[in-house]
Design a protein around this motif. Structure first.
Motif, PDB file in Angstrom:
ATOM      1  N   GLY A   1       0.413  -0.966  -0.149  1.00  0.00           N
ATOM      2  CA  GLY A   1      -0.336  -0.304  -0.073  1.00  0.00           C
ATOM      3  C   GLY A   1       1.108   1.470  -0.013  1.00  0.00           C
TER       4      GLY A   1
ATOM      5  N   TYR B   1       0.375  -2.414  -6.273  1.00  0.00           N
ATOM      6  CA  TYR B   1      -1.154  -2.522  -5.612  1.00  0.00           C
ATOM      7  C   TYR B   1      -1.375  -0.703  -5.500  1.00  0.00           C
ATOM      8  CZ  TYR B   1      -5.373  -2.397  -2.454  1.00  0.00           C
ATOM      9  OH  TYR B   1      -6.239  -1.724  -2.017  1.00  0.00           O
ATOM     10  N   THR B   2      -0.683   0.310  -4.948  1.00  0.00           N
ATOM     11  CA  THR B   2      -0.770   1.301  -5.216  1.00  0.00           C
ATOM     12  C   THR B   2      -1.697   1.831  -6.867  1.00  0.00           C
ATOM     13  OG1 THR B   2      -0.428   2.052  -3.588  1.00  0.00           O
ATOM     14  CG2 THR B   2      -0.726   3.786  -5.014  1.00  0.00           C
TER      15      THR B   2
ATOM     16  N   ARG C   1      -1.964  -0.779  -9.311  1.00  0.00           N
ATOM     17  CA  ARG C   1      -3.317  -0.373  -9.730  1.00  0.00           C
ATOM     18  C   ARG C   1      -4.413  -0.631  -9.191  1.00  0.00           C
ATOM     19  NH1 ARG C   1      -0.280  -5.774  -8.585  1.00  0.00           N
ATOM     20  NH2 ARG C   1      -1.704  -5.770  -6.608  1.00  0.00           N
ATOM     21  N   VAL C   2      -4.495   0.036  -8.212  1.00  0.00           N
ATOM     22  CA  VAL C   2      -5.785   1.301  -8.079  1.00  0.00           C
ATOM     23  C   VAL C   2      -6.240   2.324  -8.869  1.00  0.00           C
ATOM     24  CG1 VAL C   2      -6.558   2.165  -6.557  1.00  0.00           C
ATOM     25  CG2 VAL C   2      -5.566   0.256  -5.710  1.00  0.00           C
ATOM     26  N   LYS C   3      -4.619   3.167  -8.962  1.00  0.00           N
ATOM     27  CA  LYS C   3      -5.343   4.047  -9.604  1.00  0.00           C
ATOM     28  C   LYS C   3      -5.318   3.846 -11.110  1.00  0.00           C
ATOM     29  CE  LYS C   3      -1.559   7.393  -6.546  1.00  0.00           C
ATOM     30  NZ  LYS C   3      -0.207   7.198  -6.657  1.00  0.00           N
TER      31      LYS C   3
ATOM     32  N   ALA D   1      -7.471   1.610 -11.853  1.00  0.00           N
ATOM     33  CA  ALA D   1      -9.083   0.842 -11.435  1.00  0.00           C
ATOM     34  C   ALA D   1      -9.894   2.327 -11.563  1.00  0.00           C
ATOM     35  CB  ALA D   1      -8.678  -0.119 -10.790  1.00  0.00           C
ATOM     36  N   LEU D   2      -9.362   3.025 -10.928  1.00  0.00           N
ATOM     37  CA  LEU D   2     -10.035   4.218 -10.941  1.00  0.00           C
ATOM     38  C   LEU D   2      -9.594   5.177 -12.399  1.00  0.00           C
ATOM     39  CD1 LEU D   2      -8.462   5.763  -7.584  1.00  0.00           C
ATOM     40  CD2 LEU D   2     -10.463   5.054  -7.803  1.00  0.00           C
TER      41      LEU D   2
END
Length: 243
Positions: free
Chosen positions: A3, A9-10, A12-14, A16-17
């Motif tokens: 995180g 991981y971060t 991938r989140v960005k 996805a957003l």
């Protein structure tokens, strides 16, 4: 550490957003589908409610896209092209379909007028200077959804409606510059506030259909008048300063 900034991981989140932001923009295509269905079923108020939702999406998706930095996260995906596609559907195609289905103009004029709307805006959307770097639209910015709504509410004669729509189709080719309401630096806060008030007035008018308060109707026209006058004044000043 999981995180932490810059971790897979971060990232991938960005990403996805960013995809969610594009999906939010693309949802207007589905909204256009529902509006089309409503028009074919003669549920005209429902169609305008769907178009109002499309305006809300269009007014907010740019803010969301910039917030999650879609250009940096997905540089290979053209969000501007996606935005143009869904805007053409909701601002041009669906209103043109409404003109034809609702007989807003004389029956013999319906296809020619709708075609003029579609073809002129096809040109307008594909100009390199359709949206300028200093946040102007060049030519009438294809606000057909708003125009058609007002014509429907005002109950003017079919011939008057046809003339208004054809004149505006011509104005797509006239290089008058119109402000991008949410991004102009001139009187931006005032314009946004007045635009929000105007939007609420339009929603009330939608709720009141088919019998709309004349006071509310004529009062709501003050914002479009303000918008056009401000666009002309600011555009003129820009031209004078550049010369």
């Amino acid at each position: 550490m999981a995180g932490r900034k810059g971790s897979p991981y971060t990232d991938r989140v960005k990403v996805a957003l960013s995809w969610l932001a594009h999906l939010y923009t693309a949802s207007s295509a589905v909204i256009a589908l529902f509006a089309t269905i409503a028009i074919f079923e003669y549920r005209f108020r429902a169609a305008f409610l769907w178009l109002a939702l499309a305006i809300i999406v269009d007014s907010s998706d740019g803010v969301l896209a910039r917030a999650v930095r879609v250009k940096q996260r997905l540089p290979w995906f053209n969000g501007a092209k996606l935005d143009d596609i869904v805007d053409y559907l909701t601002y041009v195609f669906v209103p043109a379909l409404f003109v034809w289905r609702s007989l807003l103009v004389p029956a013999s004029w319906a296809i020619p007028v709708a075609s003029a709307m579609l073809l002129s805006s096809g040109y307008g959307f594909n100009r390199e200077d359709a949206k300028t770097s200093d946040h102007f639209f060049t030519g009438f910015p294809s606000y057909w959804n708003i125009v058609v709504f007002y014509l429907f509410v005002m109950h003017a004669s079919q011939m008057v409606n046809a003339i208004i729509l054809l004149v505006l189709a011509v104005f797509v080719f006239v290089p008058i510059r119109y402000l991008y309401p949410s991004r102009t630096p001139q009187l931006r806060l005032l314009t946004i506030v007045l635009g929000l008030v105007w939007g609420v007035m339009l929603l009330v008018m939608l709720w009141e259909l088919p019998a709309v308060s004349r006071l509310l109707l004529w009062g709501s026209l003050l914002f479009p008048i303000y918008y056009v006058v401000l666009s002309l004044v600011v555009g003129r000043r820009r031209i004078t300063a550049a010369s």
